[in-house]
Motif scaffolding. Sequence first.
Motif, PDB file in Angstrom:
ATOM      1  N   VAL A   1       0.847  -1.205   0.000  1.00 16.95           N
ATOM      2  CA  VAL A   1       0.000   0.000   0.000  1.00 16.95           C
ATOM      3  C   VAL A   1       0.877   1.248   0.000  1.00 16.95           C
ATOM      4  N   ALA A   2       1.916   1.237   0.836  1.00 16.39           N
ATOM      5  CA  ALA A   2       2.824   2.378   0.893  1.00 16.39           C
ATOM      6  C   ALA A   2       3.522   2.601  -0.445  1.00 16.39           C
ATOM      7  N   LEU A   3       3.951   1.526  -1.077  1.00 11.34           N
ATOM      8  CA  LEU A   3       4.614   1.654  -2.372  1.00 11.34           C
ATOM      9  C   LEU A   3       3.652   2.227  -3.409  1.00 11.34           C
ATOM     10  N   ALA A   4       2.420   1.742  -3.417  1.00  7.61           N
ATOM     11  CA  ALA A   4       1.434   2.251  -4.377  1.00  7.61           C
ATOM     12  C   ALA A   4       1.183   3.744  -4.156  1.00  7.61           C
ATOM     13  N   ALA A   5       1.109   4.172  -2.897  1.00  9.84           N
ATOM     14  CA  ALA A   5       0.873   5.588  -2.604  1.00  9.84           C
ATOM     15  C   ALA A   5       2.029   6.442  -3.105  1.00  9.84           C
ATOM     16  N   ARG A   6       3.248   5.961  -2.967  1.00 12.41           N
ATOM     17  CA  ARG A   6       4.415   6.743  -3.369  1.00 12.41           C
ATOM     18  C   ARG A   6       4.583   6.769  -4.883  1.00 12.41           C
ATOM     19  N   VAL A   7       4.307   5.677  -5.525  1.00 14.81           N
ATOM     20  CA  VAL A   7       4.359   5.674  -6.988  1.00 14.81           C
ATOM     21  C   VAL A   7       3.269   6.592  -7.540  1.00 14.81           C
ATOM     22  N   ALA A   8       2.095   6.538  -6.944  1.00 16.33           N
ATOM     23  CA  ALA A   8       1.018   7.426  -7.393  1.00 16.33           C
ATOM     24  C   ALA A   8       1.422   8.887  -7.207  1.00 16.33           C
ATOM     25  N   ALA A   9       2.075   9.194  -6.086  1.00 13.24           N
ATOM     26  CA  ALA A   9       2.504  10.577  -5.846  1.00 13.24           C
ATOM     27  C   ALA A   9       3.485  11.040  -6.914  1.00 13.24           C
ATOM     28  N   ILE A  10       4.382  10.155  -7.344  1.00  8.37           N
ATOM     29  CA  ILE A  10       5.362  10.514  -8.378  1.00  8.37           C
ATOM     30  C   ILE A  10       4.661  10.958  -9.652  1.00  8.37           C
ATOM     31  N   PHE A  11       3.632  10.227 -10.045  1.00  9.44           N
ATOM     32  CA  PHE A  11       2.956  10.555 -11.306  1.00  9.44           C
ATOM     33  C   PHE A  11       1.966  11.706 -11.141  1.00  9.44           C
ATOM     34  N   VAL A  12       1.416  11.875  -9.952  1.00  9.92           N
ATOM     35  CA  VAL A  12       0.532  13.016  -9.723  1.00  9.92           C
ATOM     36  C   VAL A  12       1.331  14.310  -9.716  1.00  9.92           C
ATOM     37  N   VAL A  13       2.465  14.310  -8.998  1.00 11.46           N
ATOM     38  CA  VAL A  13       3.321  15.495  -8.969  1.00 11.46           C
ATOM     39  C   VAL A  13       3.897  15.773 -10.347  1.00 11.46           C
ATOM     40  N   ASN A  14       4.216  14.699 -11.076  1.00 12.64           N
ATOM     41  CA  ASN A  14       4.693  14.805 -12.463  1.00 12.64           C
ATOM     42  C   ASN A  14       5.936  15.691 -12.562  1.00 12.64           C
ATOM     43  N   ASP A  15       6.894  15.417 -11.673  1.00 14.49           N
ATOM     44  CA  ASP A  15       8.103  16.227 -11.623  1.00 14.49           C
ATOM     45  C   ASP A  15       9.329  15.374 -11.974  1.00 14.49           C
ATOM     46  N   TRP A  16       9.170  14.493 -12.939  1.00 12.24           N
ATOM     47  CA  TRP A  16      10.265  13.600 -13.293  1.00 12.24           C
ATOM     48  C   TRP A  16      10.820  13.874 -14.694  1.00 12.24           C
ATOM     49  N   HIS A  17      10.460  14.993 -15.271  1.00  9.87           N
ATOM     50  CA  HIS A  17      11.005  15.336 -16.588  1.00  9.87           C
ATOM     51  C   HIS A  17      12.306  16.132 -16.442  1.00  9.87           C
ATOM     52  N   ALA A  18      12.291  17.140 -15.581  1.00 10.32           N
ATOM     53  CA  ALA A  18      13.499  17.938 -15.328  1.00 10.32           C
ATOM     54  C   ALA A  18      13.413  18.501 -13.911  1.00 10.32           C
ATOM     55  N   PRO A  19      13.455  17.635 -12.892  1.00 12.51           N
ATOM     56  CA  PRO A  19      13.259  18.105 -11.520  1.00 12.51           C
ATOM     57  C   PRO A  19      14.475  18.856 -10.994  1.00 12.51           C
ATOM     58  N   GLU A  20      14.271  19.648  -9.977  1.00 13.55           N
ATOM     59  CA  GLU A  20      15.363  20.332  -9.296  1.00 13.55           C
ATOM     60  C   GLU A  20      16.128  19.315  -8.458  1.00 13.55           C
ATOM     61  N   ASP A  21      17.436  19.232  -8.655  1.00 12.71           N
ATOM     62  CA  ASP A  21      18.236  18.312  -7.841  1.00 12.71           C
ATOM     63  C   ASP A  21      19.297  19.038  -7.029  1.00 12.71           C
ATOM     64  N   TRP A  22      19.205  20.356  -6.941  1.00 11.83           N
ATOM     65  CA  TRP A  22      19.985  21.160  -6.017  1.00 11.83           C
ATOM     66  C   TRP A  22      21.490  20.944  -6.197  1.00 11.83           C
ATOM     67  N   GLU A  23      22.237  21.193  -5.134  1.00 13.26           N
ATOM     68  CA  GLU A  23      23.694  21.036  -5.213  1.00 13.26           C
ATOM     69  C   GLU A  23      24.091  19.588  -5.452  1.00 13.26           C
ATOM     70  N   TYR A  24      23.223  18.652  -5.046  1.00 17.74           N
ATOM     71  CA  TYR A  24      23.533  17.244  -5.254  1.00 17.74           C
ATOM     72  C   TYR A  24      23.720  16.951  -6.744  1.00 17.74           C
ATOM     73  N   GLY A  25      22.822  17.488  -7.560  1.00 17.79           N
ATOM     74  CA  GLY A  25      22.901  17.253  -8.992  1.00 17.79           C
ATOM     75  C   GLY A  25      24.092  17.920  -9.634  1.00 17.79           C
TER      76      GLY A  25
END
Length: 444
Positions: free
Chosen positions: A28-52
């Motif tokens: 259930v937790a995994l499904a909620a987090r995967v759903a959040a990824i696609f709802v937020v839709n921030d995986w095309h060019a997300p901010e990765d800060w100094e880490y990136g």
Amino acid sequence: MGIGLEIAKKWGDDPAGFRRALLALTLVALAARVAAIFVVNDWHAPEDWEYGVIARNLLAGEGFSGSAWFVPEGPTAFMAPLYVFFLAAGYGVLGEAAYLPLQLLQALAGAATVALLADVARRVFGPFTGLCAGLVLALNPTHAYLASQMHPLVFLAALLLATLWCALRLGERGTPLRAAALGACIGISMLTDPAIACFAPILGLYPVIRHRPHWKRGLTLAALTTATACAVVAPWTIRNYIVFERFILVKSQAGFILWVGNHEGATGTQTLLGPDGQPMNASHRKSPELLAHLYELGEPEAYDELGRMARAYMVANPGETAGRSLRKAAYFWWFPTWLTDPHDAEHPITGQFRHPYKYPWAVVLALALTGLASRRREWRRWALLAAPLLCYTLLYAMTNVGSNPRYRIPVEPVVMAFSGAGLARMAARGSAEDEQGDDTQCGC
């Protein structure tokens, strides 16, 4: 008694039933987090800060380098290394297509955190409470959202729980392997973010505390835990010494973090309102002369200089420092977000209700206080869980709490262990069995 207590008794008598329920909760937790990824839709060019930035420099053959604040670009210890290496591995293999796979890996880590929390709470409070705690975390919208962000917060929460899990297992049975596992978790956590250092001494001494009738064995286990943690961190510390010719355990920015929360005009957060009434970053509250001086000093000397300035201010202004520290402690457990919004600054009370993400945390806190009250007589069982809450509060009361709750995120699942106790208490209310706890003693 209610159906909740019947289920709790069944799980207490049937470990396999607990594992099946835990697997379902993790999915259930995994499904909620995967759903959040696609709802937020921030995986095309997300901010990765100094880490990136540092990760891309690594891939470009420039080493662990980047532009830390106020200093020239070059070799850096501004960020801890492990999340940078995580990003570099993904970017190196998949390039710009790595964002979604990396976020999905973070979703897996978030789901694993739920399983860890449930088992930690089970060892301290019992199986029913363990699953209640896991449920609180599994469905928490803030932690589901974190999977979509290119930031180590998901891993920091998992690693803090992993250290508690290892410590509890070491307390149950003191073996060299378990002592080394605890040390390895501490070291890996520090290489992800060294904030856990505020809690590490308690973890290191836990074998002595837990096995105090056999103090010599406890000291041996504590020494092994400490040695393992040092061995994990040492290669990065050695790298820092070679590069900067000075001792830097993990990160160089400790003085800067102290300064942000302790200088004239500081709010205790990274955000304040400028002369025009608009929010500004506290790190920019420097004269051009000071900025030029810091730039000339370079890293890490610039951060050491800010640390000296902060300590001098704290010594010269003890009353203001104490008052501001109390406010920062309150900010740590709530939200200082009114500082980031002019409307909220003008309406500091009603502005607190403008941010929907505050409501889930308010529920978590209310349940946690209920659980704490219901288990107050069993404080020896849950004292280890309370320790990181106190240590992190003191750390950020002394330094700064940022401008959002991200510094609290690593300890939020620990709070949810108490929330699980509160939820179990509510399910069991009115039953005589609840007066004795919701399950059998686990010897933790």
